[in-house]
Design a protein around this motif. Structure first.
Motif, PDB file in Angstrom:
ATOM      1  N   LEU A   1       0.824  -1.206   0.000  1.00 24.31           N
ATOM      2  CA  LEU A   1       0.000   0.000   0.000  1.00 24.31           C
ATOM      3  C   LEU A   1       0.860   1.258   0.000  1.00 24.31           C
ATOM      4  CD1 LEU A   1      -2.969  -0.717   2.453  1.00 24.31           C
ATOM      5  CD2 LEU A   1      -3.135   0.001   0.082  1.00 24.31           C
ATOM      6  N   MET A   2       1.868   1.274   0.837  1.00 28.57           N
ATOM      7  CA  MET A   2       2.734   2.451   0.928  1.00 28.57           C
ATOM      8  C   MET A   2       3.506   2.673  -0.375  1.00 28.57           C
ATOM      9  SD  MET A   2       1.712   3.544   3.710  1.00 28.57           S
ATOM     10  CE  MET A   2       2.706   5.008   3.760  1.00 28.57           C
ATOM     11  N   HIS A   3       3.921   1.582  -1.003  1.00 35.45           N
ATOM     12  CA  HIS A   3       4.607   1.692  -2.298  1.00 35.45           C
ATOM     13  C   HIS A   3       3.649   2.257  -3.350  1.00 35.45           C
ATOM     14  CE1 HIS A   3       7.347   0.868  -5.560  1.00 35.45           C
ATOM     15  NE2 HIS A   3       6.392   0.188  -6.175  1.00 35.45           N
ATOM     16  N   ALA A   4       2.417   1.744  -3.382  1.00 30.84           N
ATOM     17  CA  ALA A   4       1.425   2.226  -4.344  1.00 30.84           C
ATOM     18  C   ALA A   4       1.120   3.705  -4.104  1.00 30.84           C
ATOM     19  CB  ALA A   4       0.154   1.394  -4.259  1.00 30.84           C
ATOM     20  N   LEU A   5       0.989   4.103  -2.841  1.00 27.95           N
ATOM     21  CA  LEU A   5       0.723   5.506  -2.514  1.00 27.95           C
ATOM     22  C   LEU A   5       1.882   6.388  -2.978  1.00 27.95           C
ATOM     23  CD1 LEU A   5      -0.827   7.812  -1.225  1.00 27.95           C
ATOM     24  CD2 LEU A   5       0.156   7.138   0.983  1.00 27.95           C
ATOM     25  N   HIS A   6       3.095   5.946  -2.724  1.00 25.69           N
ATOM     26  CA  HIS A   6       4.268   6.728  -3.148  1.00 25.69           C
ATOM     27  C   HIS A   6       4.276   6.909  -4.670  1.00 25.69           C
ATOM     28  CE1 HIS A   6       8.208   8.488  -2.905  1.00 25.69           C
ATOM     29  NE2 HIS A   6       8.697   7.599  -3.761  1.00 25.69           N
ATOM     30  N   GLN A   7       3.934   5.860  -5.414  1.00 23.19           N
ATOM     31  CA  GLN A   7       3.858   5.961  -6.873  1.00 23.19           C
ATOM     32  C   GLN A   7       2.781   6.972  -7.290  1.00 23.19           C
ATOM     33  OE1 GLN A   7       3.255   1.774  -7.869  1.00 23.19           O
ATOM     34  NE2 GLN A   7       5.188   1.830  -9.016  1.00 23.19           N
TER      35      GLN A   7
ATOM     36  N   GLU B   1      -7.205   0.202  -0.911  1.00 23.53           N
ATOM     37  CA  GLU B   1      -6.628  -0.493  -2.068  1.00 23.53           C
ATOM     38  C   GLU B   1      -7.369  -0.139  -3.344  1.00 23.53           C
ATOM     39  OE1 GLU B   1      -4.927  -4.700  -0.441  1.00 23.53           O
ATOM     40  OE2 GLU B   1      -7.088  -4.366  -0.193  1.00 23.53           O
ATOM     41  N   LEU B   2      -8.693  -0.046  -3.272  1.00 23.59           N
ATOM     42  CA  LEU B   2      -9.491   0.266  -4.459  1.00 23.59           C
ATOM     43  C   LEU B   2      -9.237   1.688  -4.946  1.00 23.59           C
ATOM     44  CD1 LEU B   2     -12.844  -1.488  -3.477  1.00 23.59           C
ATOM     45  CD2 LEU B   2     -11.155  -2.269  -5.169  1.00 23.59           C
ATOM     46  N   ILE B   3      -9.041   2.616  -4.022  1.00 19.46           N
ATOM     47  CA  ILE B   3      -8.733   3.999  -4.398  1.00 19.46           C
ATOM     48  C   ILE B   3      -7.365   4.067  -5.075  1.00 19.46           C
ATOM     49  CG2 ILE B   3      -8.139   6.274  -3.443  1.00 19.46           C
ATOM     50  CD1 ILE B   3     -10.485   5.786  -1.425  1.00 19.46           C
ATOM     51  N   LEU B   4      -6.380   3.422  -4.482  1.00 19.78           N
ATOM     52  CA  LEU B   4      -5.039   3.425  -5.084  1.00 19.78           C
ATOM     53  C   LEU B   4      -5.042   2.722  -6.444  1.00 19.78           C
ATOM     54  CD1 LEU B   4      -2.887   2.793  -1.898  1.00 19.78           C
ATOM     55  CD2 LEU B   4      -3.013   4.902  -3.249  1.00 19.78           C
ATOM     56  N   GLN B   5      -5.814   1.648  -6.557  1.00 23.31           N
ATOM     57  CA  GLN B   5      -5.931   0.953  -7.841  1.00 23.31           C
ATOM     58  C   GLN B   5      -6.522   1.885  -8.893  1.00 23.31           C
ATOM     59  OE1 GLN B   5      -8.091  -2.817  -7.742  1.00 23.31           O
ATOM     60  NE2 GLN B   5      -8.700  -2.551  -9.879  1.00 23.31           N
ATOM     61  N   TYR B   6      -7.570   2.627  -8.518  1.00 25.93           N
ATOM     62  CA  TYR B   6      -8.175   3.568  -9.459  1.00 25.93           C
ATOM     63  C   TYR B   6      -7.147   4.604  -9.923  1.00 25.93           C
ATOM     64  CZ  TYR B   6     -11.493   6.611 -11.743  1.00 25.93           C
ATOM     65  OH  TYR B   6     -12.154   7.360 -12.698  1.00 25.93           O
ATOM     66  N   LEU B   7      -6.404   5.141  -8.978  1.00 25.70           N
ATOM     67  CA  LEU B   7      -5.397   6.151  -9.329  1.00 25.70           C
ATOM     68  C   LEU B   7      -4.327   5.574 -10.255  1.00 25.70           C
ATOM     69  CD1 LEU B   7      -5.011   7.890  -5.853  1.00 25.70           C
ATOM     70  CD2 LEU B   7      -6.035   8.880  -7.925  1.00 25.70           C
ATOM     71  N   GLN B   8      -3.915   4.341 -10.016  1.00 28.08           N
ATOM     72  CA  GLN B   8      -2.913   3.720 -10.878  1.00 28.08           C
ATOM     73  C   GLN B   8      -3.464   3.453 -12.274  1.00 28.08           C
ATOM     74  OE1 GLN B   8      -1.955   0.445  -8.199  1.00 28.08           O
ATOM     75  NE2 GLN B   8       0.031   1.389  -7.730  1.00 28.08           N
ATOM     76  N   GLU B   9      -4.744   3.146 -12.367  1.00 25.29           N
ATOM     77  CA  GLU B   9      -5.366   2.864 -13.663  1.00 25.29           C
ATOM     78  C   GLU B   9      -5.740   4.138 -14.423  1.00 25.29           C
ATOM     79  OE1 GLU B   9      -8.638   0.303 -12.637  1.00 25.29           O
ATOM     80  OE2 GLU B   9      -7.323  -1.431 -12.303  1.00 25.29           O
TER      81      GLU B   9
ATOM     82  N   HIS C   1       4.340  14.844 -10.882  1.00 27.28           N
ATOM     83  CA  HIS C   1       4.792  14.921 -12.275  1.00 27.28           C
ATOM     84  C   HIS C   1       3.745  15.629 -13.132  1.00 27.28           C
ATOM     85  CE1 HIS C   1       6.633  13.738 -16.068  1.00 27.28           C
ATOM     86  NE2 HIS C   1       5.445  13.291 -16.452  1.00 27.28           N
ATOM     87  N   ASN C   2       2.479  15.264 -12.956  1.00 30.11           N
ATOM     88  CA  ASN C   2       1.409  15.883 -13.741  1.00 30.11           C
ATOM     89  C   ASN C   2       1.266  17.371 -13.422  1.00 30.11           C
ATOM     90  OD1 ASN C   2       0.845  13.540 -15.122  1.00 30.11           O
ATOM     91  ND2 ASN C   2      -0.792  12.904 -13.734  1.00 30.11           N
TER      92      ASN C   2
END
Length: 192
Positions: free
Chosen positions: A9-15, A130-138, A22-23
């Motif tokens: 989770l922390m790795h996904a949040l950092h990404q 997890e679902l929020i981070l997944q959405y952000l990654q997608e 960047h954006n």
């Protein structure tokens, strides 16, 4: 020692934070707000309160009503229009579909100009974090995000407007939401 799930989770949040930074550096200004319904816009009034008694009277008259609080939705509308926010439904109400959620929000008082653009997935076994981070990654086109929820989210607390289910998205929570956006160097569109 941290669990493997926490580290993921922390790795996904950092990404996700790096993607947003960047954006922003490249001039993008899309903001996502993850919206829960119950406890945020659907307020659980205490028995005996004027709002509770009003709902009791409506039910006795067989008047159809929504559970949403009009003041919470007006406040949310103002936030979304001030910052040009895209609402993402993270509530379990998303199982009724995006069109249903959009209609429910507008009938409850959300300004029709507010963009309700997506929903988190319905993967069973994943936490809301997890679902929020997944959405952000997608959907890596955002410059910032915040979460409006009455659920605790220890890993995403920096982005969480933690609402009290008896008050919902009140003035105190609106002030916190605006501060979270400002902390991400995101400002109302009139100030850009």
């Amino acid at each position: 020692m941290e669990s493997l799930d926490t580290l993921k989770l922390m790795h996904a949040l950092h990404q996700c934070e790096r993607t947003a930074a960047h954006n922003r550096q490249n001039g993008r200004s899309k903001i996502y707000a993850f919206l829960d319904f119950d406890g945020v816009i659907n307020v659980f009034y205490p028995p005996g309160s004027p709002q509770y008694e009003h709902l009791v009277q409506l039910s006795k008259q067989n008047v159809p009503f929504q559970f949403s609080d009009e003041d919470c939705l007006k406040r949310l509308s103002s936030l979304c229009l001030d910052y040009d926010i895209n609402l993402i439904i993270s509530s379990s109400w998303r199982y009724s579909g995006l069109a249903y959620c959009q209609d429910y929000l507008v009938k409850g008082g959300l300004d029709q100009n507010v963009k309700v653009t997506g929903m988190t997935s319905d993967v069973i076994g994943k936490t809301r974090e997890e679902l929020i981070l997944q959405y952000l990654q997608e959907h890596p086109d955002y410059s910032g995000f915040l979460i409006l929820d009455d659920m605790s989210m220890p890993h995403l607390s920096k982005y969480l407007v933690h609402c009290d289910s008896m008050h919902g998205y009140d003035e105190k929570q609106d002030k916190k939401a605006r501060q979270i956006l400002q902390d991400q160097r995101l400002f109302p569109i009139t100030q850009k």
